[in-house]
Scaffold this motif. Structure first.
Motif, mmCIF file in Angstrom:
data_model
loop_
_atom_site.group_PDB
_atom_site.id
_atom_site.type_symbol
_atom_site.label_atom_id
_atom_site.label_comp_id
_atom_site.label_asym_id
_atom_site.label_seq_id
_atom_site.Cartn_x
_atom_site.Cartn_y
_atom_site.Cartn_z
ATOM 1 N N ARG A 150 0.825 -1.206 0.000
ATOM 2 C CA ARG A 150 0.000 0.000 0.000
ATOM 3 C C ARG A 150 0.863 1.261 0.000
ATOM 4 O O ARG A 150 0.627 2.196 -0.786
ATOM 5 C CB ARG A 150 -0.926 -0.020 1.219
ATOM 6 C CG ARG A 150 -1.910 1.136 1.263
ATOM 7 C CD ARG A 150 -2.992 0.908 2.302
ATOM 8 N NE ARG A 150 -2.487 0.942 3.673
ATOM 9 C CZ ARG A 150 -2.374 -0.125 4.450
ATOM 10 N NH1 ARG A 150 -2.716 -1.333 4.001
ATOM 11 N NH2 ARG A 150 -1.924 -0.011 5.697
ATOM 12 N N TYR A 151 1.863 1.293 0.859
ATOM 13 C CA TYR A 151 2.705 2.491 0.932
ATOM 14 C C TYR A 151 3.621 2.627 -0.278
ATOM 15 O O TYR A 151 3.953 3.742 -0.698
ATOM 16 C CB TYR A 151 3.526 2.464 2.223
ATOM 17 C CG TYR A 151 2.694 2.700 3.462
ATOM 18 C CD1 TYR A 151 1.968 3.875 3.625
ATOM 19 C CD2 TYR A 151 2.631 1.742 4.477
ATOM 20 C CE1 TYR A 151 1.198 4.102 4.758
ATOM 21 C CE2 TYR A 151 1.861 1.951 5.617
ATOM 22 C CZ TYR A 151 1.150 3.134 5.746
ATOM 23 O OH TYR A 151 0.384 3.342 6.872
ATOM 24 N N THR A 152 4.048 1.516 -0.852
ATOM 25 C CA THR A 152 4.883 1.584 -2.056
ATOM 26 C C THR A 152 4.094 2.178 -3.214
ATOM 27 O O THR A 152 4.625 2.987 -3.994
ATOM 28 C CB THR A 152 5.408 0.179 -2.414
ATOM 29 O OG1 THR A 152 6.218 -0.314 -1.343
ATOM 30 C CG2 THR A 152 6.243 0.222 -3.685
ATOM 31 N N GLU A 153 2.850 1.802 -3.322
ATOM 32 C CA GLU A 153 1.999 2.381 -4.376
ATOM 33 C C GLU A 153 1.753 3.861 -4.101
ATOM 34 O O GLU A 153 1.794 4.686 -5.022
ATOM 35 C CB GLU A 153 0.674 1.634 -4.455
ATOM 36 C CG GLU A 153 -0.245 2.182 -5.557
ATOM 37 C CD GLU A 153 -1.535 1.393 -5.697
ATOM 38 O OE1 GLU A 153 -2.354 1.762 -6.572
ATOM 39 O OE2 GLU A 153 -1.743 0.413 -4.944
ATOM 40 N N LYS A 154 1.540 4.210 -2.842
ATOM 41 C CA LYS A 154 1.224 5.599 -2.491
ATOM 42 C C LYS A 154 2.412 6.531 -2.706
ATOM 43 O O LYS A 154 2.272 7.604 -3.309
ATOM 44 C CB LYS A 154 0.771 5.666 -1.031
ATOM 45 C CG LYS A 154 0.481 7.078 -0.539
ATOM 46 C CD LYS A 154 0.023 7.065 0.913
ATOM 47 C CE LYS A 154 -0.272 8.475 1.408
ATOM 48 N NZ LYS A 154 -0.727 8.463 2.828
ATOM 49 N N PHE A 155 3.581 6.135 -2.231
ATOM 50 C CA PHE A 155 4.730 7.042 -2.247
ATOM 51 C C PHE A 155 5.600 6.907 -3.489
ATOM 52 O O PHE A 155 6.208 7.888 -3.934
ATOM 53 C CB PHE A 155 5.586 6.828 -0.997
ATOM 54 C CG PHE A 155 4.879 7.168 0.286
ATOM 55 C CD1 PHE A 155 4.335 8.422 0.478
ATOM 56 C CD2 PHE A 155 4.753 6.229 1.297
ATOM 57 C CE1 PHE A 155 3.679 8.748 1.668
ATOM 58 C CE2 PHE A 155 4.102 6.528 2.482
ATOM 59 C CZ PHE A 155 3.557 7.794 2.667
ATOM 60 N N ASP A 156 5.697 5.710 -4.058
ATOM 61 C CA ASP A 156 6.572 5.499 -5.215
ATOM 62 C C ASP A 156 5.806 5.253 -6.508
ATOM 63 O O ASP A 156 6.427 5.000 -7.554
ATOM 64 C CB ASP A 156 7.514 4.320 -4.949
ATOM 65 C CG ASP A 156 8.588 4.652 -3.932
ATOM 66 O OD1 ASP A 156 8.905 5.849 -3.791
ATOM 67 O OD2 ASP A 156 9.105 3.731 -3.273
ATOM 68 N N ARG A 157 4.474 5.279 -6.407
ATOM 69 C CA ARG A 157 3.628 5.079 -7.599
ATOM 70 C C ARG A 157 3.968 3.764 -8.296
ATOM 71 O O ARG A 157 3.983 3.676 -9.509
ATOM 72 C CB ARG A 157 3.775 6.262 -8.563
ATOM 73 C CG ARG A 157 3.433 7.603 -7.935
ATOM 74 C CD ARG A 157 3.879 8.771 -8.766
ATOM 75 N NE ARG A 157 5.324 8.762 -9.011
ATOM 76 C CZ ARG A 157 6.235 9.141 -8.124
ATOM 77 N NH1 ARG A 157 5.875 9.563 -6.936
ATOM 78 N NH2 ARG A 157 7.525 9.095 -8.418
ATOM 79 N N LEU A 158 4.257 2.759 -7.469
ATOM 80 C CA LEU A 158 4.635 1.446 -7.988
ATOM 81 C C LEU A 158 3.640 0.413 -7.452
ATOM 82 O O LEU A 158 3.632 0.106 -6.263
ATOM 83 C CB LEU A 158 6.060 1.095 -7.544
ATOM 84 C CG LEU A 158 6.628 -0.241 -8.009
ATOM 85 C CD1 LEU A 158 6.626 -0.338 -9.530
ATOM 86 C CD2 LEU A 158 8.050 -0.434 -7.464
#
Length: 438
Positions: free
Chosen positions: A53-61
């Motif tokens: 969840r946080y990887t998608e939120k902060f790194d758009r991945l």
């Protein structure tokens, strides 16, 4: 015009001004405390799901699983093999020198007999698993991979897990190539506080480690601060720093470029020149004005010099040494006629570069000593990263009956003085047994 602070030790408020200049204002870190606390709590509770969840939120991945964010070893090898020959050879050159220096740092086992029936010693063992954080941001840092991973390998660490942010899925090939060359075992494309949490607590996919090393932004620094105790950490790193002491005899353009070399890291980096010649400080400032427009990262350099840089005039080089020991800089250049003599009187510095030809940048990449250094005046009590940071020590004590009797009497006296009767009784049993044997 570059607005850089000018100070002189003749000012009545000089030391107060210098303290204000070198104090690192971490107010921005306080603003991230709540965010980091929530991320750590979520990763500890939810594991992989929170990391995704946080990887998608902060790194758009976006990924379906954390396993999809792990790079296969073949990918690292391919990145190394596909590098231009010049870059590959430079990495190999640096790796050889870093390893050679690290080999000389290893702490060894020892044992000795005290002459009264007891053998004392030290057993040294490497950490089992280490986590390496490699930052993204304003630049790629393959050198950080080498400087963190190679001392761990020399220490005998068998498992190195690297995390590196990949905004929009993009990674720097040289970082991956360095990971292959340094023998990193696993690489995950995750960054930020969520990566630190995953390494500290472990998830379904990311293994928990024993120590986390490597620099990062304010979120990473705060996360490392909070997980310390669950795992070990190397240090809480502040912005990069350089302090140059010059006697006024070095080409001013060399010194200006040395100041640029740290100022270009980011706007919070600190570059300071100390010299007993006011005229020479003017010449360096003129060189800065002349050279800055041609620098690719001129905006960052300008902001760094204006915000935290300084040109300091001292009465003499003895006073310069006092300034150095107060600042306790991460990087110290002694661009003077007798650098070895001056270095003997320097008590607080992360790395010391001796002489006019020893640019700090050589230490950043390939001189050999580690470039992970104490910042923000912590060189008063901290040291560069090294093999010893990846080794731990166990004390060894082996008493014969005679040795236990020799130590037991004083031990029992001290134990009773502390009100610990069971401690004293434990020692007494051994003394009594020894007496019975004789």
């Amino acid at each position: 015009m570059v607005d850089i602070t000018r100070l002189s030790t003749t000012q009545p408020d000089f030391w107060d001004a210098l303290r204000r200049l070198t104090d690192w204002d971490d107010a921005h870190e306080h603003r991230v405390e709540g965010v980091v606390r929530d991320i750590l709590k979520a990763v500890r509770r939810e594991g992989d799901a929170a990391v995704l969840r946080y990887t998608e939120k902060f790194d758009r991945l976006k990924a379906g699983s954390v396993a999809e964010l792990e790079l296969p070893v073949e990918h690292l090898r391919a990145a190394f093999e596909e590098l231009p020959a010049e870059q590959r050879e430079a990495l190999e050159f640096a790796a050889r020198r870093i390893t050679a220096y690290a080999e000389r740092q290893k702490i060894e086992d020892f044992r000795y007999d005290d002459g009264h029936g007891t053998v004392l010693g030290q057993k040294v063992t490497p950490l089992d698993r280490v986590g390496l954080y490699v930052p993204g941001g304003k630049a790629a840092y393959p050198s950080s991979v080498l400087m963190n991973a190679l001392p761990a390998k020399v220490a005998g660490v068998e498992d190195i897990v690297m995390v590196v942010p990949a905004p929009d899925g993009k990674l720097e090939p040289m970082v991956l190539a360095a990971a292959w060359l340094a023998g990193v075992n696993r690489v995950f494309m995750i960054g930020g506080a969520q990566a630190v949490a995953a390494l500290a607590y472990g998830t379904e996919t990311v293994p928990a480690v024993d120590k986390i090393v490597g620099p990062g932004n304010a979120f990473v620094a705060e996360a490392k601060r909070r997980v310390f105790g669950t795992v070990g950490i190397d240090m809480i790193a502040g912005p990069s720093e350089i302090l140059v002491v010059c006697d006024g005899q070095t080409d001013p353009e060399w010194i200006a470029m040395d100041l640029f070399s740290q100022a270009e890291h980011d706007e919070d980096a600190q570059a300071i020149l100390v010299c007993p010649e006011s005229r020479y400080l003017d010449e360096v400032q003129q060189a800065i004005e002349r050279m800055l427009p041609g620098m690719e990262r001129s905006d960052i350099i300008r902001a760094s010099l204006a915000g935290r840089g300084a040109l300091i005039c001292v009465r003499d080089l003895v006073e310069a040494e006092q300034v150095v020991n107060f600042v306790a800089p991460e990087h110290l250049e002694l661009s003077v006629a007798q650098p070895e003599r001056m270095a003997e009187r320097i008590r607080h510095a992360g790395a010391i570069f001796l002489g006019r030809h020893t640019a700090e940048v050589l230490g950043d990449y390939c001189a050999g000593p580690d470039h992970v250094l104490p910042t923000s005046r912590t060189a008063r009590f901290a040291s560069p990263l090294g093999v010893y940071d990846f080794q731990k020590r166990s004390s060894l004590i082996h008493c014969t009956s005679a040795g236990a009797a020799y130590l037991g009497g004083p031990a029992a006296v001290l134990a009773r003085a502390e009100g610990l009767d069971a401690h004293a009784g434990s020692a007494d049993y051994r003394v009594e047994a020894a007496d019975a044997e004789h």
